[in-house]
Design a protein around this motif. Structure first.
Motif, PDB file in Angstrom:
ATOM      1  N   HIS A   1      -9.193  -4.687  -2.632  1.00 44.25           N
ATOM      2  CA  HIS A   1      -9.002  -3.250  -2.857  1.00 44.25           C
ATOM      3  C   HIS A   1      -7.644  -2.918  -3.469  1.00 44.25           C
ATOM      4  CE1 HIS A   1     -12.738  -2.575  -0.813  1.00 44.25           C
ATOM      5  NE2 HIS A   1     -12.301  -3.293   0.199  1.00 44.25           N
ATOM      6  N   GLY A   2      -6.864  -3.953  -3.835  1.00 44.46           N
ATOM      7  CA  GLY A   2      -5.603  -3.735  -4.527  1.00 44.46           C
ATOM      8  C   GLY A   2      -4.388  -3.564  -3.639  1.00 44.46           C
ATOM      9  N   ARG A   3      -4.543  -3.781  -2.333  1.00 41.25           N
ATOM     10  CA  ARG A   3      -3.391  -3.704  -1.436  1.00 41.25           C
ATOM     11  C   ARG A   3      -2.635  -5.030  -1.457  1.00 41.25           C
ATOM     12  NH1 ARG A   3      -6.723  -0.018   0.588  1.00 41.25           N
ATOM     13  NH2 ARG A   3      -5.854   1.813   1.564  1.00 41.25           N
ATOM     14  N   ILE A   4      -1.320  -4.943  -1.304  1.00 41.14           N
ATOM     15  CA  ILE A   4      -0.501  -6.158  -1.275  1.00 41.14           C
ATOM     16  C   ILE A   4      -0.760  -6.913   0.029  1.00 41.14           C
ATOM     17  CG2 ILE A   4       1.852  -7.065  -1.205  1.00 41.14           C
ATOM     18  CD1 ILE A   4       2.690  -4.735  -2.987  1.00 41.14           C
ATOM     19  N   VAL A   5      -1.001  -8.215  -0.107  1.00 42.82           N
ATOM     20  CA  VAL A   5      -1.207  -9.100   1.037  1.00 42.82           C
ATOM     21  C   VAL A   5       0.030  -9.982   1.147  1.00 42.82           C
ATOM     22  CG1 VAL A   5      -2.634 -10.948   1.976  1.00 42.82           C
ATOM     23  CG2 VAL A   5      -3.704  -9.107   0.656  1.00 42.82           C
ATOM     24  N   GLY A   6       0.669  -9.982   2.300  1.00 44.42           N
ATOM     25  CA  GLY A   6       1.882 -10.785   2.480  1.00 44.42           C
ATOM     26  C   GLY A   6       3.073 -10.152   1.776  1.00 44.42           C
ATOM     27  N   GLN A   7       4.077 -10.960   1.531  1.00 40.05           N
ATOM     28  CA  GLN A   7       5.312 -10.490   0.911  1.00 40.05           C
ATOM     29  C   GLN A   7       5.343 -10.857  -0.572  1.00 40.05           C
ATOM     30  OE1 GLN A   7       7.832  -8.691   2.412  1.00 40.05           O
ATOM     31  NE2 GLN A   7       6.294  -8.541   4.028  1.00 40.05           N
ATOM     32  N   PRO A   8       5.854  -9.941  -1.423  1.00 43.40           N
ATOM     33  CA  PRO A   8       6.061 -10.296  -2.826  1.00 43.40           C
ATOM     34  C   PRO A   8       7.043 -11.470  -2.926  1.00 43.40           C
ATOM     35  CG  PRO A   8       6.222  -7.927  -2.519  1.00 43.40           C
ATOM     36  CD  PRO A   8       6.182  -8.543  -1.146  1.00 43.40           C
ATOM     37  N   VAL A   9       6.840 -12.314  -3.931  1.00 46.57           N
ATOM     38  CA  VAL A   9       7.677 -13.499  -4.118  1.00 46.57           C
ATOM     39  C   VAL A   9       8.399 -13.391  -5.462  1.00 46.57           C
ATOM     40  CG1 VAL A   9       7.652 -16.014  -4.385  1.00 46.57           C
ATOM     41  CG2 VAL A   9       6.077 -14.911  -2.774  1.00 46.57           C
ATOM     42  N   MET A  10       9.716 -13.596  -5.430  1.00 43.45           N
ATOM     43  CA  MET A  10      10.503 -13.569  -6.656  1.00 43.45           C
ATOM     44  C   MET A  10      10.290 -14.897  -7.379  1.00 43.45           C
ATOM     45  SD  MET A  10      12.522 -11.714  -8.546  1.00 43.45           S
ATOM     46  CE  MET A  10      12.714 -10.372  -7.373  1.00 43.45           C
ATOM     47  N   ILE A  11       9.623 -14.858  -8.522  1.00 40.54           N
ATOM     48  CA  ILE A  11       9.354 -16.063  -9.310  1.00 40.54           C
ATOM     49  C   ILE A  11      10.543 -16.375 -10.218  1.00 40.54           C
ATOM     50  CG2 ILE A  11       7.846 -17.071 -11.088  1.00 40.54           C
ATOM     51  CD1 ILE A  11       6.511 -16.778  -8.379  1.00 40.54           C
ATOM     52  N   ARG A  12      11.104 -15.325 -10.846  1.00 37.57           N
ATOM     53  CA  ARG A  12      12.298 -15.494 -11.679  1.00 37.57           C
ATOM     54  C   ARG A  12      13.238 -14.324 -11.389  1.00 37.57           C
ATOM     55  NH1 ARG A  12      11.596 -14.029 -17.330  1.00 37.57           N
ATOM     56  NH2 ARG A  12      12.719 -12.204 -16.679  1.00 37.57           N
ATOM     57  N   SER A  13      14.388 -14.649 -10.848  1.00 37.45           N
ATOM     58  CA  SER A  13      15.377 -13.636 -10.499  1.00 37.45           C
ATOM     59  C   SER A  13      16.070 -13.100 -11.753  1.00 37.45           C
ATOM     60  CB  SER A  13      16.426 -14.243  -9.562  1.00 37.45           C
ATOM     61  OG  SER A  13      17.480 -13.330  -9.344  1.00 37.45           O
ATOM     62  N   SER A  14      16.541 -11.894 -11.639  1.00 35.90           N
ATOM     63  CA  SER A  14      17.330 -11.294 -12.720  1.00 35.90           C
ATOM     64  C   SER A  14      18.776 -11.798 -12.684  1.00 35.90           C
ATOM     65  CB  SER A  14      17.346  -9.773 -12.563  1.00 35.90           C
ATOM     66  OG  SER A  14      18.056  -9.413 -11.387  1.00 35.90           O
TER      67      SER A  14
END
Length: 145
Positions: free
Chosen positions: A93-106
């Motif tokens: 349904h488009g809800r975030i599952v778990g925590q977002p993960v930083m793949i490439r930092s700024s």
């Protein structure tokens, strides 16, 4: 003459008058014609979903995520050269599952944290009808300020 519109959350199909059909003299007589028209409209919609290329649906979904992100991003205190990539896992349904993960930092921890906060605030991300769950279960968001 009797006219009606078959309505669905994703389409409207206007159906022809049924009065010209033999034996139709009242709206009640139109019921079999209306039922057939509704079935045809449902079939049309199902087939239309299958005609839209998956790549187009992915692009539509990407633009929707971008729009939602831009609606909640209110911090202009960062350099315009900053960008990062964040990976999110989504429910059907488009809800975030778990925590977002930083793949490439700024390279700027504050920018990275603010980006993740904006993603979480912008969610849920409703996928377009017809897009298979496997195509949006994991999403990489390339965010540039």
């Amino acid at each position: 003459m009797y006219r009606w519109v078959v309505k669905h959350s994703n389409y409207n199909v206007e159906v022809e008058d049924c009065a010209p059909y033999k034996g139709v003299s009242s709206p009640a007589d139109c019921i079999p014609v209306r039922m057939a028209a509704a079935k045809n409209a449902r079939d049309w919609y199902r087939n239309a979903e299958n005609v839209i290329p998956i790549s187009a649906l992915v692009n539509i979904f990407g633009r929707e995520i971008s729009t939602q992100m831009n609606n909640v991003w209110h911090n202009n205190n960062f350099s315009s050269t900053l960008s990062c990539i964040v990976q999110i896992s989504l429910s059907p349904h488009g809800r975030i599952v778990g925590q977002p993960v930083m793949i490439r930092s700024s390279g700027n921890p504050h920018f990275d944290r603010t980006t993740i906060a904006a993603i979480e605030k912008a969610a849920p991300f409703t996928p377009p009808p017809g897009l298979p769950y496997s195509k949006y279960k994991t999403v990489n968001i390339d965010f540039a300020h």
